[in-house]
Design an enzyme around this catalytic site. Structure first.
Site, mmCIF file in Angstrom:
data_model
loop_
_atom_site.group_PDB
_atom_site.id
_atom_site.type_symbol
_atom_site.label_atom_id
_atom_site.label_comp_id
_atom_site.label_asym_id
_atom_site.label_seq_id
_atom_site.Cartn_x
_atom_site.Cartn_y
_atom_site.Cartn_z
ATOM 1 N N ARG A 68 0.808 -1.225 0.000
ATOM 2 C CA ARG A 68 0.000 0.000 0.000
ATOM 3 C C ARG A 68 0.838 1.270 0.000
ATOM 4 N NH1 ARG A 68 -3.872 -2.712 4.310
ATOM 5 N NH2 ARG A 68 -1.921 -3.832 4.531
ATOM 6 N N LYS A 175 0.315 -19.946 4.677
ATOM 7 C CA LYS A 175 -0.568 -20.312 5.776
ATOM 8 C C LYS A 175 -0.876 -19.103 6.648
ATOM 9 C CE LYS A 175 1.152 -22.310 9.887
ATOM 10 N NZ LYS A 175 1.939 -21.395 10.729
ATOM 11 N N ASP A 204 3.560 -24.731 2.424
ATOM 12 C CA ASP A 204 3.858 -25.079 3.809
ATOM 13 C C ASP A 204 5.365 -25.176 3.874
ATOM 14 O OD1 ASP A 204 4.595 -26.594 6.108
ATOM 15 O OD2 ASP A 204 2.520 -27.251 6.296
ATOM 16 N N HIS A 205 6.001 -24.239 4.573
ATOM 17 C CA HIS A 205 7.457 -24.158 4.435
ATOM 18 C C HIS A 205 8.179 -25.391 4.984
ATOM 19 C CE1 HIS A 205 7.580 -22.764 8.642
ATOM 20 N NE2 HIS A 205 8.855 -23.055 8.613
ATOM 21 N N LYS A 209 12.016 -28.014 3.575
ATOM 22 C CA LYS A 209 13.202 -28.455 4.318
ATOM 23 C C LYS A 209 13.784 -29.716 3.688
ATOM 24 C CE LYS A 209 11.394 -26.648 8.701
ATOM 25 N NZ LYS A 209 12.213 -25.489 8.981
ATOM 26 N N GLU A 243 10.459 -25.724 20.115
ATOM 27 C CA GLU A 243 11.123 -24.444 19.839
ATOM 28 C C GLU A 243 11.540 -23.815 21.153
ATOM 29 O OE1 GLU A 243 9.369 -22.129 16.397
ATOM 30 O OE2 GLU A 243 7.590 -22.956 17.332
ATOM 31 N N ASP A 262 -1.444 -23.384 14.879
ATOM 32 C CA ASP A 262 -0.222 -22.864 14.270
ATOM 33 C C ASP A 262 0.644 -23.985 13.680
ATOM 34 O OD1 ASP A 262 1.592 -20.717 13.728
ATOM 35 O OD2 ASP A 262 2.806 -21.279 15.457
ATOM 36 N N HIS A 267 2.291 -28.145 9.542
ATOM 37 C CA HIS A 267 3.657 -28.675 9.572
ATOM 38 C C HIS A 267 3.728 -30.111 10.109
ATOM 39 C CE1 HIS A 267 4.414 -24.611 8.701
ATOM 40 N NE2 HIS A 267 4.553 -24.152 9.915
ATOM 41 N N LYS A 367 6.340 -23.950 22.428
ATOM 42 C CA LYS A 367 7.269 -22.828 22.517
ATOM 43 C C LYS A 367 7.958 -22.919 23.879
ATOM 44 C CE LYS A 367 5.621 -20.417 18.858
ATOM 45 N NZ LYS A 367 6.388 -20.301 17.628
#
Ligand code: BG6
Length: 517
Positions: A68, A175, A204-205, A209, A243, A262, A267, A367
């Protein structure tokens, strides 16, 4: 023989560096919606740079950043040029950086302003002529999800999704694909009103991998594993995606998402399907995705009355991770001080088919865990009887195969061995394969393969609408029960621990424990 094998491996490694023969360089334009966001500078442009380094980019290529903000082409170039070496995954080559910066353009578009798309269309037509991109365009929607539908509608309205004269028009969608089954279905409907399913590339990253892709190679290019890859030999499977970070600056998003949405239907389910799917009849996109979909449909949804006993949820309180103090989730920015959002989830799933019946799949993600680690542990059954005197059957070790997805990519196999000495004593040993030791470190963002495949028209590593819906179908009962019965003991694990006690109880009920090594 051994040296031939070595040569073959070396050749394969060299080819993957240079781009194997037969790989295409596709003339095209990449249009990034949300170009001023983090993804562009951190992942997308560094990936294009890496693809160029591996000689996989056509010179007939251009990138159009869309957002924008008012900006000229030159201002956009300058902004990207300024940070390019900072986000390069390897030693930065200024000549290659220039190659990419010279191909950057910018268009100011308010995503819901239909008229503005006409300006974008004019720019694309001009670039098509100047850069000879053959009419091929792919749009990368790196925007907040609420804009996916409106951008798709306006692209179509401006005629930008029409594939004329053999050219392609594709749309990559990041996602989250919906926030539950209903919204995922609605999003799929919305996108398919504007384009065909084959034009939609849901990214989907995790599938970018190397080690995730290697699961297929490991299973289907080796003759020795597939015969034992079933309920006769495998007792249970554990998947951990841990993580160390907290929610960092993403508290606002996380409050609406939580660990389950998430990480799990996307994943983690990628890992589940690749580990458990049947061999596809070919590596064509639909052959592979058909098999993945069958697994997602075979995962038995947890009956509502069993949700609480087959899942565990947690939220971190303050604690210490890797020597550093981490505040409680409820003290993070943009998080309610009374939030009941989960930052940890564990569950026990079963796949109802002939290969996997009665083999529990335990998965967990969280996490603020003590260690960053994504791994799949395959636990094999014990040897059937006691051959060694004085060795009780329960002391016989179980073979265990670990696929280390990140950060120390590799594969290890645990088996029993005789401990040297005059008496017969059994011990366990590990046979380890490390990617970094064998192939050197890979310097990539993880997006290279996915962007390359989209340009080449290979959708194997992208999600089809039916896969997304089947995945949400599995987690929907958990979302429903958790919403109806909010947790009463949050926060229930300290940052820097392996999650709440309930996660340990989940496995303890089956006389098992998590592999926390
Ligand atoms: C993202 C999630 O999709 O994946 C994040 O939104 C998570 O919360 C991330 O941290 C994990 O990705 P990776 O590649 O670091 O394992």
């Amino acid at each position: 023989m051994a040296s031939q094998t070595h040569e073959a491996l070396n050749r394969t490694a060299a080819e993957s560096q240079a781009g194997a023969p037969g790989q295409k360089k596709t003339p095209c334009i990449m249009v990034i919606f949300g170009a001023m966001g983090d993804l562009t500078k951190r992942k997308l442009l560094p990936s294009l740079y890496n693809l160029a380094k591996h000689n996989l980019m056509s010179d007939n290529f251009a990138v159009v950043g869309v957002s924008r903000a008012q900006m000229s082409h030159e201002e956009f170039r300058e902004k990207q040029r300024a940070v390019m070496d900072q986000f390069a995954t390897d030693k930065f080559d200024p000549a290659l950086g220039k190659w990419l910066v010279d191909r950057l353009y910018y268009a100011c578009v308010n995503f819901d302003d239909r008229e503005a798309y006409k300006g974008l269309a004019a720019l694309l037509a001009q670039l098509e002529r100047d850069c000879k991109t053959g009419g091929n365009v792919f749009f990368y929607l790196a925007t907040a999800p609420e804009f996916f539908g409106v951008v798709a509608r306006n692209l179509k309205g401006a005629g930008l999704l029409a594939e004329d004269n053999g050219s392609f028009r594709r749309v990559i969608v990041e996602k989250p694909f919906g926030t539950d089954l209903e919204t995922a279905k609605a999003l799929n409907r919305e996108l398919r009103q504007e384009m065909e399913e084959k034009q939609i590339y849901r990214i989907d990253h995790y599938l970018g991998k190397e080690t995730v892709q290697n699961i297929l190679v490991f299973r289907f290019s080796n003759g020795i594993f597939e015969p034992i890859w079933n309920r006769r030999y495998i007792k249970h499977v554990e998947i951990t995606v841990a993580e160390t970070v907290g929610v960092e600056s993403r508290g606002g998003y996380y409050e609406t998402s939580g660990a389950l949405r998430d990480m799990v239907p996307n994943h983690i389910f990628q890992l589940v399907t690749l580990i458990s799917m049947e061999p596809p009849i070919s590596f064509d996109a639909d052959a592979v995705r058909d098999e993945q979909t069958k697994i997602l449909r075979a995962i038995a949804p947890i009956p509502p009355e069993e949700v609480l006993s087959r899942t565990a949820r947690g939220q971190y309180g303050e604690g210490v991770v890797a020597g550093k103090h981490l505040p409680a989730y409820r003290s993070e920015a943009k998080v309610s001080p009374t939030s009941n959002q989960q930052t940890f989830v564990a569950m026990k799933l079963s796949i109802d088919n002939w290969r996997w019946a009665d083999v529990p799949i335990y998965l967990r993600t969280g996490k603020a865990m003590p260690k960053r680690e994504t791994e799949i542990v395959i636990h094999f059954r014990r040897a059937p009887f006691v051959l060694f005197r004085h060795t009780a059957i329960e002391q016989l070790m179980q073979n265990r195969l670990i696929l280390h997805i990140q950060p120390d990519e590799g594969i290890s196999l645990r088996f029993g061995a005789k401990v040297p000495g005059p008496t017969m004593k059994l011990g366990t040993v590990d046979m380890d394969f490390s990617y970094a030791t064998r192939f050197g470190s890979t310097h990539s963002t993880g997006y290279e393969r996915l962007i390359y495949d989209c340009m080449a028209g290979d959708a194997t590593l992208f999600q089809r609408a039916d896969m997304v819906e089947a995945a949400w179908g599995v987690v929907q009962p958990v979302l429903d029960v958790w919403q109806a019965l909010p947790p009463r003991n949050f926060p229930n694990y300290a940052a820097g621990s392996w999650g709440p006690r309930e996660a340990d109880d989940l496995l303890a009920r089956d006389e098992r424990h998590w592999t926390n090594e």
